[in-house]
Motif scaffolding. Sequence first.
Motif, PDB file in Angstrom:
ATOM      1  N   SER A   2     -73.316   0.759  42.353  1.00 38.41           N
ATOM      2  CA  SER A   2     -74.227   1.342  42.167  1.00 38.41           C
ATOM      3  C   SER A   2     -75.060   0.210  41.270  1.00 38.41           C
ATOM      4  CB  SER A   2     -74.981   2.550  42.844  1.00 38.41           C
ATOM      5  OG  SER A   2     -75.066   2.343  41.558  1.00 38.41           O
ATOM      6  N   GLU A   3     -76.593  -0.751  41.850  1.00 43.25           N
ATOM      7  CA  GLU A   3     -76.840  -1.395  40.530  1.00 43.25           C
ATOM      8  C   GLU A   3     -77.236  -0.298  39.515  1.00 43.25           C
ATOM      9  OE1 GLU A   3     -77.820  -3.853  40.453  1.00 43.25           O
ATOM     10  OE2 GLU A   3     -76.244  -4.350  41.956  1.00 43.25           O
ATOM     11  N   SER A   4     -77.921   0.855  39.916  1.00 42.80           N
ATOM     12  CA  SER A   4     -77.858   2.289  38.496  1.00 42.80           C
ATOM     13  C   SER A   4     -76.561   2.176  37.910  1.00 42.80           C
ATOM     14  CB  SER A   4     -78.346   3.110  40.002  1.00 42.80           C
ATOM     15  OG  SER A   4     -77.761   4.197  38.703  1.00 42.80           O
ATOM     16  N   GLY A   5     -75.381   2.430  38.475  1.00 42.55           N
ATOM     17  CA  GLY A   5     -74.602   2.275  37.823  1.00 42.55           C
ATOM     18  C   GLY A   5     -73.845   0.981  36.629  1.00 42.55           C
ATOM     19  N   ARG A   6     -74.682  -0.096  37.425  1.00 42.36           N
ATOM     20  CA  ARG A   6     -74.174  -1.303  36.037  1.00 42.36           C
ATOM     21  C   ARG A   6     -74.963  -1.166  35.107  1.00 42.36           C
ATOM     22  NH1 ARG A   6     -70.659  -3.340  39.361  1.00 42.36           N
ATOM     23  NH2 ARG A   6     -70.515  -3.759  41.214  1.00 42.36           N
ATOM     24  N   ARG A   7     -76.535  -0.430  35.032  1.00 41.41           N
ATOM     25  CA  ARG A   7     -77.345  -0.761  33.985  1.00 41.41           C
ATOM     26  C   ARG A   7     -76.977   0.536  33.435  1.00 41.41           C
ATOM     27  NH1 ARG A   7     -80.864  -0.646  38.688  1.00 41.41           N
ATOM     28  NH2 ARG A   7     -80.808   1.256  38.381  1.00 41.41           N
ATOM     29  N   LYS A   8     -76.285   1.434  34.161  1.00 41.35           N
ATOM     30  CA  LYS A   8     -75.589   2.777  32.938  1.00 41.35           C
ATOM     31  C   LYS A   8     -74.620   2.279  31.964  1.00 41.35           C
ATOM     32  CE  LYS A   8     -73.791   7.444  32.568  1.00 41.35           C
ATOM     33  NZ  LYS A   8     -75.527   7.628  31.467  1.00 41.35           N
TER      34      LYS A   8
ATOM     35  N   GLY B 222     -54.892   7.301  40.163  1.00 42.88           N
ATOM     36  CA  GLY B 222     -53.561   6.319  40.272  1.00 42.88           C
ATOM     37  C   GLY B 222     -53.885   4.971  39.035  1.00 42.88           C
ATOM     38  N   GLY B 223     -54.861   4.011  39.049  1.00 41.37           N
ATOM     39  CA  GLY B 223     -55.411   3.801  38.073  1.00 41.37           C
ATOM     40  C   GLY B 223     -55.714   4.105  37.267  1.00 41.37           C
ATOM     41  N   LEU B 224     -56.063   4.915  36.749  1.00 43.51           N
ATOM     42  CA  LEU B 224     -55.835   5.514  35.499  1.00 43.51           C
ATOM     43  C   LEU B 224     -54.992   5.495  34.882  1.00 43.51           C
ATOM     44  CD1 LEU B 224     -59.697   7.238  35.840  1.00 43.51           C
ATOM     45  CD2 LEU B 224     -59.186   5.182  34.399  1.00 43.51           C
TER      46      LEU B 224
ATOM     47  N   GLU C  87     -65.167  -2.203  35.666  1.00 41.25           N
ATOM     48  CA  GLU C  87     -63.762  -3.535  35.739  1.00 41.25           C
ATOM     49  C   GLU C  87     -62.679  -3.811  36.720  1.00 41.25           C
ATOM     50  OE1 GLU C  87     -60.807  -0.885  33.076  1.00 41.25           O
ATOM     51  OE2 GLU C  87     -63.396  -1.424  31.048  1.00 41.25           O
ATOM     52  N   HIS C  88     -63.109  -3.608  37.471  1.00 43.59           N
ATOM     53  CA  HIS C  88     -62.152  -2.875  39.564  1.00 43.59           C
ATOM     54  C   HIS C  88     -63.523  -3.044  40.436  1.00 43.59           C
ATOM     55  CE1 HIS C  88     -59.485  -1.699  35.506  1.00 43.59           C
ATOM     56  NE2 HIS C  88     -58.472  -2.678  36.602  1.00 43.59           N
ATOM     57  N   ASP C  89     -64.130  -4.087  40.676  1.00 44.63           N
ATOM     58  CA  ASP C  89     -65.504  -4.413  41.107  1.00 44.63           C
ATOM     59  C   ASP C  89     -64.974  -4.343  43.037  1.00 44.63           C
ATOM     60  OD1 ASP C  89     -67.989  -4.154  41.844  1.00 44.63           O
ATOM     61  OD2 ASP C  89     -68.570  -6.303  41.829  1.00 44.63           O
ATOM     62  N   TYR C  90     -64.659  -2.946  43.604  1.00 47.31           N
ATOM     63  CA  TYR C  90     -63.647  -3.346  44.585  1.00 47.31           C
ATOM     64  C   TYR C  90     -63.319  -1.691  45.038  1.00 47.31           C
ATOM     65  CZ  TYR C  90     -59.052  -2.857  42.929  1.00 47.31           C
ATOM     66  OH  TYR C  90     -58.572  -2.160  42.401  1.00 47.31           O
ATOM     67  N   PRO C  91     -64.356  -1.697  46.563  1.00 48.76           N
ATOM     68  CA  PRO C  91     -63.975   0.149  46.748  1.00 48.76           C
ATOM     69  C   PRO C  91     -62.384   0.488  46.419  1.00 48.76           C
ATOM     70  CG  PRO C  91     -64.601  -1.934  48.393  1.00 48.76           C
ATOM     71  CD  PRO C  91     -63.963  -2.763  47.566  1.00 48.76           C
ATOM     72  N   HIS C  92     -62.866   2.123  46.054  1.00 54.63           N
ATOM     73  CA  HIS C  92     -62.145   2.985  45.477  1.00 54.63           C
ATOM     74  C   HIS C  92     -61.956   4.105  46.213  1.00 54.63           C
ATOM     75  CE1 HIS C  92     -59.843   0.006  42.423  1.00 54.63           C
ATOM     76  NE2 HIS C  92     -61.297  -0.073  42.072  1.00 54.63           N
ATOM     77  N   GLN C  93     -60.982   4.615  46.864  1.00 51.67           N
ATOM     78  CA  GLN C  93     -60.626   6.224  46.986  1.00 51.67           C
ATOM     79  C   GLN C  93     -60.163   6.859  45.750  1.00 51.67           C
ATOM     80  OE1 GLN C  93     -57.648   5.901  50.550  1.00 51.67           O
ATOM     81  NE2 GLN C  93     -59.515   6.339  52.133  1.00 51.67           N
ATOM     82  N   PRO C  94     -60.614   8.169  45.986  1.00 48.40           N
ATOM     83  CA  PRO C  94     -60.866   9.038  44.680  1.00 48.40           C
ATOM     84  C   PRO C  94     -59.034   8.869  43.744  1.00 48.40           C
ATOM     85  CG  PRO C  94     -62.410  10.181  45.581  1.00 48.40           C
ATOM     86  CD  PRO C  94     -61.576   9.095  46.332  1.00 48.40           C
TER      87      PRO C  94
END
Length: 93
Positions: free
Chosen positions: A84-90, A28-30, A16-23
Amino acid sequence: MPQKTAKEVVLEFLGEHDYPHQPKDIYGGLIYSRDITFSYRSVQVAVSDLHENGHLKKVEIDTDEGVVRDLPPNSSKRARYVVSESGRRKLSE
């Protein structure tokens, strides 16, 4: 309906938040946007597992060139993560 796992919640959040994040930013976002009951450590484990399964990829932000660059999976650099693309498929399942 069964409760979602930390991995499912993390993957959905990053989708839902398609940009680079650190853990820590993911955690914090969650906390800010969702009613989560798991810890920062759980987010770290979820990110690691998702990355190992190919659903997330490691990236770095090159501020000199103004680009986001993929990092090798075994890179020890402090990374940010994106779906990743695999993550998007999931996510679309």
